[in-house]
Design a protein around this motif. Structure first.
Motif, PDB file in Angstrom:
ATOM      1  N   THR A  63      14.939 -14.425  -0.143  1.00 39.41           N
ATOM      2  CA  THR A  63      16.278 -14.198  -0.674  1.00 39.41           C
ATOM      3  C   THR A  63      16.154 -13.399  -1.964  1.00 39.41           C
ATOM      4  N   GLY A  64      17.208 -12.735  -2.381  1.00 41.99           N
ATOM      5  CA  GLY A  64      17.166 -11.962  -3.608  1.00 41.99           C
ATOM      6  C   GLY A  64      16.722 -10.533  -3.365  1.00 41.99           C
ATOM      7  N   ASP A  65      16.029  -9.948  -4.336  1.00 39.66           N
ATOM      8  CA  ASP A  65      15.679  -8.530  -4.306  1.00 39.66           C
ATOM      9  C   ASP A  65      14.173  -8.319  -4.220  1.00 39.66           C
ATOM     10  N   VAL A  66      13.806  -7.238  -3.571  1.00 35.71           N
ATOM     11  CA  VAL A  66      12.417  -6.778  -3.523  1.00 35.71           C
ATOM     12  C   VAL A  66      12.396  -5.328  -3.982  1.00 35.71           C
ATOM     13  N   GLY A  67      11.603  -5.044  -5.010  1.00 32.68           N
ATOM     14  CA  GLY A  67      11.446  -3.678  -5.489  1.00 32.68           C
ATOM     15  C   GLY A  67       9.977  -3.366  -5.687  1.00 32.68           C
ATOM     16  N   TYR A  68       9.556  -2.177  -5.277  1.00 31.48           N
ATOM     17  CA  TYR A  68       8.167  -1.798  -5.491  1.00 31.48           C
ATOM     18  C   TYR A  68       8.036  -0.285  -5.598  1.00 31.48           C
ATOM     19  N   VAL A  69       6.937   0.137  -6.210  1.00 34.14           N
ATOM     20  CA  VAL A  69       6.546   1.541  -6.289  1.00 34.14           C
ATOM     21  C   VAL A  69       5.029   1.575  -6.197  1.00 34.14           C
ATOM     22  N   VAL A  70       4.497   2.515  -5.430  1.00 38.57           N
ATOM     23  CA  VAL A  70       3.061   2.767  -5.397  1.00 38.57           C
ATOM     24  C   VAL A  70       2.860   4.261  -5.596  1.00 38.57           C
ATOM     25  N   ALA A  71       1.889   4.612  -6.436  1.00 34.43           N
ATOM     26  CA  ALA A  71       1.651   6.009  -6.790  1.00 34.43           C
ATOM     27  C   ALA A  71       0.156   6.278  -6.849  1.00 34.43           C
ATOM     28  N   VAL A 441      -5.133  -0.457  -6.955  1.00 31.02           N
ATOM     29  CA  VAL A 441      -5.830  -0.647  -5.684  1.00 31.02           C
ATOM     30  C   VAL A 441      -6.804   0.505  -5.497  1.00 31.02           C
ATOM     31  N   THR A 442      -8.032   0.183  -5.112  1.00 34.10           N
ATOM     32  CA  THR A 442      -8.988   1.219  -4.736  1.00 34.10           C
ATOM     33  C   THR A 442      -9.019   1.276  -3.220  1.00 34.10           C
ATOM     34  N   ALA A 443      -8.444   2.355  -2.692  1.00 37.92           N
ATOM     35  CA  ALA A 443      -8.348   2.512  -1.250  1.00 37.92           C
ATOM     36  C   ALA A 443      -9.656   3.093  -0.704  1.00 37.92           C
ATOM     37  N   PRO A 444      -9.881   2.985   0.605  1.00 40.68           N
ATOM     38  CA  PRO A 444     -11.068   3.620   1.189  1.00 40.68           C
ATOM     39  C   PRO A 444     -11.131   5.105   0.809  1.00 40.68           C
ATOM     40  N   GLY A 445     -12.320   5.577   0.509  1.00 39.97           N
ATOM     41  CA  GLY A 445     -12.460   6.941   0.006  1.00 39.97           C
ATOM     42  C   GLY A 445     -12.380   7.005  -1.491  1.00 39.97           C
ATOM     43  N   GLU A 446     -12.268   5.806  -2.142  1.00 40.94           N
ATOM     44  CA  GLU A 446     -12.249   5.674  -3.605  1.00 40.94           C
ATOM     45  C   GLU A 446     -10.991   6.251  -4.252  1.00 40.94           C
ATOM     46  N   ARG A 447      -9.926   6.423  -3.509  1.00 37.36           N
ATOM     47  CA  ARG A 447      -8.661   6.842  -4.101  1.00 37.36           C
ATOM     48  C   ARG A 447      -8.040   5.638  -4.801  1.00 37.36           C
ATOM     49  N   GLU A 491      -2.589  -4.182   1.322  1.00 37.07           N
ATOM     50  CA  GLU A 491      -3.488  -3.848   2.429  1.00 37.07           C
ATOM     51  C   GLU A 491      -2.967  -2.662   3.224  1.00 37.07           C
ATOM     52  N   ARG A 492      -1.653  -2.595   3.416  1.00 38.84           N
ATOM     53  CA  ARG A 492      -1.111  -1.466   4.170  1.00 38.84           C
ATOM     54  C   ARG A 492      -1.225  -0.173   3.371  1.00 38.84           C
ATOM     55  N   TRP A 493      -0.928  -0.234   2.066  1.00 41.95           N
ATOM     56  CA  TRP A 493      -1.047   0.969   1.249  1.00 41.95           C
ATOM     57  C   TRP A 493      -2.485   1.502   1.264  1.00 41.95           C
ATOM     58  N   ALA A 494      -3.441   0.596   1.166  1.00 42.63           N
ATOM     59  CA  ALA A 494      -4.841   1.020   1.152  1.00 42.63           C
ATOM     60  C   ALA A 494      -5.194   1.742   2.456  1.00 42.63           C
ATOM     61  N   ALA A 495      -4.608   1.297   3.575  1.00 45.77           N
ATOM     62  CA  ALA A 495      -4.881   1.935   4.857  1.00 45.77           C
ATOM     63  C   ALA A 495      -4.139   3.252   5.015  1.00 45.77           C
ATOM     64  N   VAL A 496      -2.889   3.298   4.580  1.00 45.65           N
ATOM     65  CA  VAL A 496      -2.065   4.483   4.791  1.00 45.65           C
ATOM     66  C   VAL A 496      -2.406   5.604   3.809  1.00 45.65           C
ATOM     67  N   TYR A 497      -2.741   5.242   2.567  1.00 50.75           N
ATOM     68  CA  TYR A 497      -2.913   6.253   1.523  1.00 50.75           C
ATOM     69  C   TYR A 497      -4.359   6.400   1.084  1.00 50.75           C
ATOM     70  N   SER A 498      -5.294   6.138   1.988  1.00 48.18           N
ATOM     71  CA  SER A 498      -6.702   6.343   1.658  1.00 48.18           C
ATOM     72  C   SER A 498      -6.963   7.846   1.498  1.00 48.18           C
ATOM     73  N   ALA A 499      -8.035   8.166   0.788  1.00 48.08           N
ATOM     74  CA  ALA A 499      -8.334   9.583   0.500  1.00 48.08           C
ATOM     75  C   ALA A 499      -8.678  10.340   1.783  1.00 48.08           C
TER      76      ALA A 499
END
Length: 499
Positions: A63-71, A441-447, A491-499
């Motif tokens: 319930t309530g609000d969800v806000g996020y940003v990833v860069a 977050v350090t994604a695969p590829g060190e991004r 976990e999803r960001w690390a998979a989607v935005y890996s280098a």
């Protein structure tokens, strides 16, 4: 401190990225050093990708609000955002801001000094004048530290004081409680002053004896555990409320409901008169080492004289690392106020405004509003977009990652994953029906990615009765679902935005 070129992200670039993601808010928060980042033109933000997380948010049933940003942490390119421009309570992620603010104004090597001052000469083991325990704003001063100061005094040959024993806490403005809306008995909501002790908490202990209880207060640390006289507790024959509190001036008076006590136990309660509390403990320790002192009295001004013993705190950067690890609210208030004193602020309210004004001047802040420096007050606000701006432009250059804790990933059964494929460090924040997370977050590829996730049901939080604010019904489960969502997003960001 020189600015890392990688942190020079233009305001226009970040705003364009937010606009592309449907966020559209001005970035907030403050740089570690005063020079403004050099703007870079011609960069564009990422396309909107918020839809990829819609299933995770729906599954969380919040319930309530969800806000996020990833860069992208190196360039500031906004990769994904949802409600990123909405100001929300940061909870303890506000300590990220306070850390940067304190480092900028005090310096990483700053130390707080607590002094014993003799206002007259020392002759034949006697101080011909007053002895003053003068605080310097140290948020980590402990009973053991006072014991060591007493030992230094005794080693110098002092055995008695002809005049008064004074305590002075005026190095920082006095605050009776960090958040007055919280119940009196919460140990993480104590007073703050220039003379603090044991994070301004006193240990209440009880043990059943026959048909009654033996109760008391102590100021225990690793090596010393003196009895406390500046706070008392009595058992009352009632079912509720569990605690009552009254500030009796020189003595803080507590009662506890008999029905709430088991066989034995202990609990840290907040201290509202930390100067007298520290004086009380010092007085007891001094008597144990053969140093005779009068009962402590409060000094209204900083006395002058000869320093006969002193204790320096650890370096600020080390204090901040523990503050971030253990999320100690009193530490955040003390270091934030100490920073604001450098800017002329004279109260905690003014300090919160001053920190926000500093952010506006240094980073173009528009959404940050601080009711305190710890995030305990639910009235504080900042957007996820602004928090990520801090992490991108300021945090990396300041080494803020080194002050954050590794994120502990769990499997579907709630068991900790020993070697997770994704590495992340972050600061958590928790209030009733509010859960926040901000970090890298350090994604695969060190991004490296910078992110902020703010969730909150403000209406539900505000509706909790005072008697239930320590453990309101439904809040624990709500926060558990929020934390699961936070891990799933990372976990999803690390998979989607890996280098």
């Amino acid at each position: 401190m020189t600015e890392d070129p990688a942190t020079r992200v233009s305001r226009r670039f970040v705003l364009s990225g937010l606009a592309a993601c449907g966020a559209g808010a001005a970035w907030a928060e403050a740089p570690l050093s005063s020079p403004r980042p050099v703007a870079r033109a011609g960069l564009a933000g990422a396309p909107a990708n918020a839809a990829v997380a819609a299933d995770l948010i729906a599954a969380a049933r919040l319930t309530g609000d969800v806000g996020y940003v990833v860069a992208d942490a190196a360039t500031g390119e906004v990769l994904e955002a949802r409600g990123g421009d909405r100001p929300m309570p940061p909870a303890s992620t506000a300590k990220v801001i306070t850390s940067l603010y304190a480092l900028a104004h005090l310096g990483a090597a700053h130390r707080f000094t607590t002094r014993l001052i003799a206002t007259g000469p020392v002759s034949g083991g006697r101080v011909e004048g007053d002895l003053v325990l003068a605080g310097g704003g140290d948020p980590e001063l402990s009973t053991d530290d006072l014991g060591d100061m007493v030992a230094a005094l005794a080693a110098a040959g002092v055995r008695e004081v002809s005049g008064r024993f004074l305590v002075w806490g005026g190095a920082l403005p006095y605050l009776e409680a960090i958040d007055v809306s919280q119940p009196d008995w919460l140990g993480y909501n104590p007073a703050v002053s220039g003379l603090n002790l044991n994070f301004n908490r006193v240990n209440f202990v009880w043990k059943r004896e026959g048909s009654g209880y033996n109760v008391g207060m102590d100021a225990r640390a690793a090596r010393f555990a003196p009895e406390v006289h500046s706070a008392t507790v009595k058992v009352a024959d009632r079912s509720g409320p569990i605690y009552t509190y009254q500030n009796g001036g020189s003595v803080e008076e507590w009662t506890v409901a008999r029905a709430a006590l088991g066989k034995e136990g202990s609990r840290w309660l907040p201290v509202r008169r930390p100067d007298l509390y520290a004086g009380d403990v010092f007085h007891t320790l001094a008597r144990a080492q053969g140093v005779a002192l009068a009962e402590p009295e409060v000094a209204t001004a900083m006395p002058t004289g000869t320093v006969v013993a002193q204790r320096e705190s650890r370096e600020l950067v080390t204090i901040l690392r523990d503050m971030m690890k253990y999320s100690t609210n009193m530490t955040a208030e003390a270091v934030g106020m100490a920073a604001s004193l450098r800017r002329g602020a004279s109260s905690h309210v003014a300090s919160g405004r001053e920190m926000a004004a500093w952010l506006g001047a240094e980073a173009g802040t528009t959404t940050a509003r601080f009711a305190d420096h710890s995030g305990l007050a639910g009235a504080s606000r900042i957007s996820a977009a602004d928090m990520v701006q801090v992490l991108v432009r300021l945090g990396r250059g300041a080494g803020i990652q080194g002050l954050m804790k590794p994120v502990k990933f769990k499997d579907s059964k709630g068991r900790r994953v020993a070697n997770p494929p994704v590495k992340a460090v972050a600061k958590t924040g928790t209030l009733n029906f509010v859960s926040t997370l901000a970090g890298y977050v350090t994604a695969p590829g060190e991004r490296e990615l910078a992110f902020a996730i703010f969730t909150g049901d403000i209406a539900r939080r505000d509706a909790v009765p005072e008697a239930q604010r320590e453990r309101p019904e439904g809040s624990r489960a709500w926060i558990g679902r929020s934390r699961r969502l936070q891990q799933d997003l990372i976990e999803r960001w690390a998979a989607v935005y890996s280098a």
